[in-house]
Design a protein around this motif. Sequence first.
Motif, short mmCIF file in Angstrom:
data_model
loop_
_atom_site.label_atom_id
_atom_site.label_comp_id
_atom_site.label_asym_id
_atom_site.label_seq_id
_atom_site.Cartn_x
_atom_site.Cartn_y
_atom_site.Cartn_z
N ASP A 140 0.81 -1.21 0.00
CA ASP A 140 0.00 0.00 0.00
C ASP A 140 0.85 1.27 0.00
O ASP A 140 0.34 2.38 0.17
CB ASP A 140 -0.95 0.01 1.19
CG ASP A 140 -0.24 0.04 2.55
OD1 ASP A 140 1.00 0.07 2.57
OD2 ASP A 140 -0.94 0.04 3.59
N GLY A 141 2.16 1.13 -0.16
CA GLY A 141 3.05 2.28 -0.21
C GLY A 141 3.70 2.62 1.12
O GLY A 141 4.61 3.46 1.17
N GLY A 142 3.27 2.00 2.19
CA GLY A 142 3.88 2.25 3.50
C GLY A 142 5.22 1.54 3.64
O GLY A 142 5.58 0.68 2.83
N GLN A 143 5.95 1.90 4.67
CA GLN A 143 7.22 1.24 4.93
C GLN A 143 7.52 1.23 6.42
O GLN A 143 6.94 2.00 7.20
CB GLN A 143 8.36 1.91 4.17
CG GLN A 143 8.72 3.31 4.63
CD GLN A 143 9.91 3.88 3.86
OE1 GLN A 143 10.04 3.68 2.66
NE2 GLN A 143 10.77 4.59 4.57
N ALA A 144 8.41 0.34 6.81
CA ALA A 144 8.86 0.24 8.19
C ALA A 144 10.37 0.11 8.19
O ALA A 144 10.94 -0.62 7.37
CB ALA A 144 8.23 -0.96 8.89
N VAL A 145 11.04 0.83 9.08
CA VAL A 145 12.49 0.76 9.21
C VAL A 145 12.83 -0.15 10.38
O VAL A 145 12.29 0.00 11.48
CB VAL A 145 13.09 2.16 9.42
CG1 VAL A 145 14.60 2.07 9.63
CG2 VAL A 145 12.78 3.06 8.23
N VAL A 146 13.72 -1.10 10.13
CA VAL A 146 14.15 -2.05 11.16
C VAL A 146 15.60 -1.75 11.50
O VAL A 146 16.52 -2.15 10.77
CB VAL A 146 14.01 -3.50 10.66
CG1 VAL A 146 14.37 -4.49 11.78
CG2 VAL A 146 12.60 -3.76 10.14
N PRO A 147 15.88 -1.05 12.59
CA PRO A 147 17.26 -0.75 12.95
C PRO A 147 17.95 -1.98 13.53
O PRO A 147 17.38 -2.68 14.38
CB PRO A 147 17.12 0.36 13.99
CG PRO A 147 15.78 0.12 14.61
CD PRO A 147 14.91 -0.45 13.52
N ILE A 148 19.16 -2.23 13.10
CA ILE A 148 19.94 -3.35 13.63
C ILE A 148 20.98 -2.76 14.58
O ILE A 148 21.94 -2.12 14.16
CB ILE A 148 20.62 -4.16 12.51
CG1 ILE A 148 19.60 -4.53 11.44
CG2 ILE A 148 21.29 -5.39 13.10
CD1 ILE A 148 18.40 -5.29 11.96
#
Length: 242
Positions: A140-148
Amino acid sequence: SKTIVAGAGLQYEPVNIPDARFNAFVNRAGQPGWFPGPGDLSKLPVGEQVFADVDYRLSDFSTSPVPTVFMLKGSGSEVEDTEIRGIETRGAADAIFFLHTFNPSGSIDGWQRQYKEAARRGRKLPKPPTVFQYVIHYADGGQAVVPIVWQTGVGSWRSNAPAALPEAAIAWTAPLSGDEQAVVYSMQWNNSRPDVAIESIDIVTSPDGPKWGAPAVLAITTAKSISSANPPAPNKIRRKTQ
């Protein structure tokens, strides 16, 4: 609201990554061309494997003449890429598992000295650095950032005493020189939007750039919770690998 536990009620879907997408070799003529030696990950089992109760699919880098691992620019790395974009996935997922490891730079050594000194003096501990990131792109165009985060989601690929981390299990170890062991980690990320399809995943450098070191990403697997009302077909016999 779901509790996601590796190996418990999950249906795995290893991400099919074509060899042409990778940008670095795991082993080149017996030398660790991607991380400083001595030693490398050439003993890591390949193909369809189970690490830390998670199904992964690893490219057969023992015979393939093409790159078979994702790397970013940093200490010990031979690549100049600071991002890998558009690793295609399929469908929705309750969790994503990443098989990865990391080669720390001298900046990590400096941070660890500051941490030990602050702990010794009873001062506020310095925040551990984010050493690289995954970016999840939804349909749907959204995103999530997963910090390592260092020593939370990943640790060094060389260790005298490999141990599980708060967000990552030990997936595989093998002896190197002396008392050191090569280490690969399996990190779990729980998806807060499990009903939205995931289109792709990016691997990007730390917000501080490659100063902290270089990651190596060997495989990615998505997972869904198994509904008791819709059980999956019987799984094949799973192999336990060490």
